[in-house]
Design a protein around this motif. Structure first.
Motif, short mmCIF file in Angstrom:
data_model
loop_
_atom_site.label_atom_id
_atom_site.label_comp_id
_atom_site.label_asym_id
_atom_site.label_seq_id
_atom_site.Cartn_x
_atom_site.Cartn_y
_atom_site.Cartn_z
N THR A 233 3.31 23.71 36.55
CA THR A 233 3.98 22.44 36.26
C THR A 233 5.45 22.74 35.96
OG1 THR A 233 3.78 22.39 33.87
CG2 THR A 233 1.85 21.73 35.10
N GLU B 141 -1.08 27.60 35.79
CA GLU B 141 -1.78 26.69 34.89
C GLU B 141 -3.16 26.44 35.46
OE1 GLU B 141 -2.93 23.00 32.74
OE2 GLU B 141 -2.90 23.36 34.89
N GLY C 126 7.76 17.20 34.00
CA GLY C 126 6.37 17.57 33.75
C GLY C 126 5.45 17.38 34.93
N GLY C 127 6.02 17.13 36.11
CA GLY C 127 5.19 16.92 37.29
C GLY C 127 4.66 18.23 37.86
N VAL C 128 3.95 18.09 38.97
CA VAL C 128 3.33 19.22 39.65
C VAL C 128 4.38 20.01 40.44
CG1 VAL C 128 1.65 19.81 41.44
CG2 VAL C 128 1.23 17.87 39.91
N LEU D 159 -2.09 23.20 30.25
CA LEU D 159 -1.07 22.24 29.84
C LEU D 159 -1.66 20.86 30.09
CD1 LEU D 159 2.16 23.90 31.22
CD2 LEU D 159 1.59 23.53 28.83
N GLU E 50 -3.83 23.16 37.57
CA GLU E 50 -2.95 23.15 38.74
C GLU E 50 -3.43 24.14 39.79
OE1 GLU E 50 -0.79 20.80 39.45
OE2 GLU E 50 -1.52 20.05 37.54
#
Ligand code: SF4
Ligand code: SF4
Lengths: 636, 216
Positions: free
Chosen positions: B17, B82, B52-54, B106, B85
């Motif tokens: 992230t 993460e 905070g996005g991908v 996260l 993810e």
């Protein structure tokens, strides 16, 4: 192999660097001897000007919008200096008014406009194909396919611009702007300004003058087409498998080449005007033709109009990026071959991870407050505050383009139905967005006696694109001190009555709520300015963080609704109240390492469960807890 | 490593992230590939990573690289910063590909709000889907070394034995970044790199002992 031997680059790579397309364009701008460069930031174009600004001998600026940036660049070319201007696709909508007349006057020193299309919509409100502007404005358009070409085509664009006295558009896409590849670079070719020559026939576009220039424009287009026919930017790559010949431009070329290594390819870099003779020659060598372009069928339509038979968007998608994955099955179908059923791995089911506002963002409290109001329609704008439409705030009802929150709010007010006559209209806009296009809208609200409450969220930066400066930030593109506009004075000058202008601290929720409630009741334009800096810029100072006292936390979840990413739920519970009503509880913890001590989340916390972490020498923030107002959701 | 068309490329996908150092890690991997004379392309899909996005960062290197993107199903290594993810990008891996995964989590606000669930056990879920996963808690290792930001170097240490070139080349590229900084920082990164290597090795051994998979 020793480390030293391994990391010493081979000699022929001495002048090669790993560069993004944006970096490569900037390098070429410097090498081309450009003296003036201007832009307004916008993903994926932003870094072009940021890189240009790092080179010496170029005047660079963040302009207030794209139209102004193009006008600045145009002024410089009239003065005989090579100039450059960069924008994202939607920026050209703003700049187009200037462009459509510049195409008549033409330019003196080279002027190159880089437009970055967000193919695949990574962060834009639409996916438009900027190649239309070449046709619309009758200006040449180049389409590089990677970083090296972004560099080389920029240099070529300046040559073409100067030779034909015309602005040249370079069309990039996200897959060029933000892709890094190896680039061979050169040195700067210094050019002195040649000076302005008065010539009202050329530089003053009144109808009589403009109509005299129109035939020149079409004559120029004829010469440009001949140029495209012979341009080294348009290449035919012969291939052994002639069943399908590909006509392609931009990064789509890479996907074609990778997917069909043996096919003949006509790679177009100079795509307006199109080289029809070249394309006809190519057509003669292939059994059938497929046009592969992102995103709209521009080349395809023109070829069809010329009587050249091609396939294109009949088998390829009209939306989004192309890739080998998309191309291979489409071509198999075209050839009547069985489409190989690839054992496609399916993505696993998972929660989405939408972008959120930053920890302690000053907009959190604003949207939290807005989410507590009833009977309100919120007209939103482009920027970080757009994120207010998401969870947990759900506090944005409309949003289309830069500065449009103002006009839309006035329209919502004037066009309301009888049922909605008590609805409050709130328009939300950021500082930079207000300066970009919002000011005119506010003036219109004042002039036409709209009943709109404007929230001007001044965070002294263009937050969404990474914290760039603007006339509201007090700094220029180099970070040097610059005159700073006073928003309160500015909105008063636009006609908002002084009593209706308030400056409030974005972290003082009760004050914000009280002000909003009061102002939405008054049937005239008001402006509430919040004045806390974006957390990404150096004006922002973190304070002592908070933590949650577990025993005191009642699980009300109010703080979670603020939406700060530093707050985490540790445990959930469902209880039945004495009244028989079931309530969901969420017990929380604050990640103190992330918390900046902004004090937002503790304001709606009734049992005072949120306290500072102990014994640190860091300064603390004193928050006015005006309990009644902060805690209970209120109707306006 | 995999063959894509006639071009022999290595495909590495680094995911996580915003703010985890995914892009920096990919950049360092790219530097190592360039140092060895490869053609290199690197691209991100990071719309609003800063919020905070991908983030997914594609690295391709070989004699000549054309498309910058890794086609789904063709990544040789998936380096996941993460846990969830890593799961999100599993389909990008080729069938025999390898996942190196930080089990650190996260949790986004959308999950905190109770609107979605975070997967209970991403590692098991991925193994059940037939993927070879070497997992370890890189976040904790970094924190124990004194700074969560070292997680980046830990992850690079973990991938270093799974590249078509010696681990020392990659380590050299990391240390070069800190060369002009404090000696302590260089040393710290050296330790983080070694810790990452050891973690991946231990994870590989655990995996082999469990008999689920053969080592590559
Ligand atoms: S970048 Fe600035 S304005 Fe945007 S969400 Fe973060 S703190 Fe808020
Ligand atoms: S005080 Fe609360 S809202 Fe502010 S940064 Fe800390 S956790 Fe987030």
């Amino acid at each position: 192999m020793s480390i030293a031997a391994a990391i010493t680059p081979p000699p022929q790579a001495a002048k090669r660097r790993l560069m993004s397309g944006n970096e490569a364009v900037a390098r070429a701008v410097w090498e081309a001897g450009v003296r003036v460069a201007a832009a307004y930031p916008g993903t994926p174009a932003t870094e072009m000007l940021e890189y240009v600004a790092t080179y010496p001998d170029i005047y660079t600026e963040w302009s207030v919008n794209e139209k102004v940036s193009l006008e600045v660049a145009f002024g410089a070319t009239m003065a005989g200096s090579r100039s450059f201007c960069a924008m994202k696709h939607v920026g050209m909508n703003v700049a187009s008014d200037a462009l459509m007349t510049m195409t008549l006057t033409g330019v003196k020193a080279g002027l190159v406009i880089a437009i970055a299309d967000d193919v695949g919509l990574s962060s834009s409100q639409n996916e438009q194909d900027s190649r239309y502007w070449g046709r619309f404005a009758h200006v040449p358009l180049l389409e590089p396919a990677d970083s090296q070409e972004a560099h080389d085509f920029t240099l070529a664009a300046f040559e073409i611009s100067e030779r034909f006295e015309v602005p040249v558009i370079i069309r990039l896409t996200t897959r060029i702007c933000h892709v890094k590849g190896l680039v061979s670079i050169g040195e700067r070719n210094e050019r002195a300004a040649t000076g302005f020559t008065k010539d009202v026939n050329r530089w003053v576009m009144v109808p009589s003058g403009a109509s005299r220039r129109l035939p020149l424009m079409f004559e120029r287009e004829r010469r440009l087409r001949a140029e495209a026919e012979n341009s080294a930017l348009n290449v035919i790559e012969p291939g052994s498998d002639r069943r399908v010949g590909f006509i392609t431009s931009g990064p789509a070329y890479m996907h074609v080449r990778e997917s069909f290594p043996d096919a003949p390819v006509c790679k177009l870099g100079f795509t307006f005007p199109l080289p029809f003779d070249l394309l006809r020659r190519f057509a003669g060598k292939c059994e059938q033709l497929l046009v592969v372009e992102e995103v709209e069928p521009l080349i395809e339509t023109e070829l069809k109009a010329q009587g050249i038979i091609v396939s294109g968007k009949d088998i390829l998608p009209l939306i989004g990026e192309l890739s080998p994955q998309v191309l291979k099955p489409a071509v198999a179908r075209l050839l009547g071959e069985p489409v190989s059923a690839q054992a496609k791995a399916v993505p696993m089911q998972l929660f989405p991870r939408p972008p959120t506002m930053c920890v302690a963002c000053p907009h959190l409290g604003v949207y939290y407050t807005l989410s507590q109001l009833r009977n309100v329609t919120i007209s939103g704008d482009i920027g970080c505050y757009t994120l207010g439409f998401g969870q947990p705030w759900n506090a944005l009802d409309v949003c289309i383009s830069m500065g449009a929150s103002m006009g839309m709010a006035l329209g919502l007010d004037k066009g309301r139905s009888d049922v909605e006559k008590d609805q409050k209209i709130v328009a939300v806009i950021g500082d930079s967005t207000f300066l970009h296009m919002g000011m005119q809208g506010l003036l219109d609200i004042v002039y036409n006696r709209g009943n709109v409450t404007v929230l001007l969220l001044d965070n002294r930066a263009i937050g969404m694109t990474g914290g760039q400066d603007n006339p509201g930030s007090g700094r220029d593109i180099h970070g040097k001190e610059a005159p700073r506009v006073d928003f309160a004075t500015l909105v008063k000058a636009l006609g908002v009555r002084a009593e209706r202008v308030h400056v409030v601290d974005a972290y003082q929720l009760p004050v914000l709520l009280r002000t909003l409630r009061a102002e939405t009741k008054i049937p005239e334009p008001s402006v509430i300015i919040t004045n806390q800096p974006c957390v990404l810029i150096k004006d922002y100072h973190a304070l002592r963080p908070y933590r949650v006292i577990e025993d005191r936390c009642t699980g009300c979840g109010n703080c979670v609704d603020v939406g700060c990413p530093a707050i985490h739920v540790t445990r959930r519970d469902r209880v039945r109240k004495a009244s028989g009503r079931e309530v969901d509880l969420a017990f929380v913890r604050i990640e103190s390492a992330a918390c900046t001590g902004c004090g937002l989340c503790l304001q709606p916390c009734a049992p005072d469960a949120i306290v500072h972490v102990d014994a640190l020498a860091t300064p603390i923030k004193v928050i006015r807890k005006d309990a009644e107002l902060a805690r209970t959701p209120q109707d306006v | 490593m995999s063959e894509t068309g006639r071009f022999n490329t290595t495909n590495i996908l680094v995911v996580g992230t915003g703010g985890q150092g995914v892009m920096t890690a990919t950049e360092i991997l790219a530097e190592a590939a360039i140092a060895l004379g490869h053609d290199v392309k690197k691209t991100e899909v990071a719309g609003m990573a800063q919020r905070g996005g991908v983030v997914s960062s594609h690295l391709r290197f070989g004699a000549k690289v054309l498309s910058p993107q890794i086609t789904p199903g063709t990544a040789d290594v998936l380096l996941g910063f993460e846990a969830a993810e890593t799961m999100r990008w599993r389909h990008m891996l080729r069938p025999e590909g390898l996942v190196l995964m930080n089990t650190g989590r996260l949790v986004p606000p959308i999950v905190e709000l109770g609107l979605y669930d975070y997967p209970d056990d991403p590692v098991t879920a991925m193994r059940a889907a037939g993927t070879q996963v070497f997992s370890f808690d890189a976040s904790r290792i970094a924190q124990e070394l004194g700074d969560i930001r070292l997680g980046n170097t830990v992850m690079l240490g973990a991938i270093s034995d799974h590249l078509p070139f010696p681990a020392e080349v990659l380590e050299g590229c990391i240390l070069k970044r800190f060369a002009h900084k404090k000696a302590a920082l260089v040393e710290l990164n050296q330790r983080a790199f070694a810790a990452g290597r050891a973690a991946a090795e231990a994870a590989a051994k655990a995996e082999a002992d469990a008999g689920c998979h053969q080592l590559p």
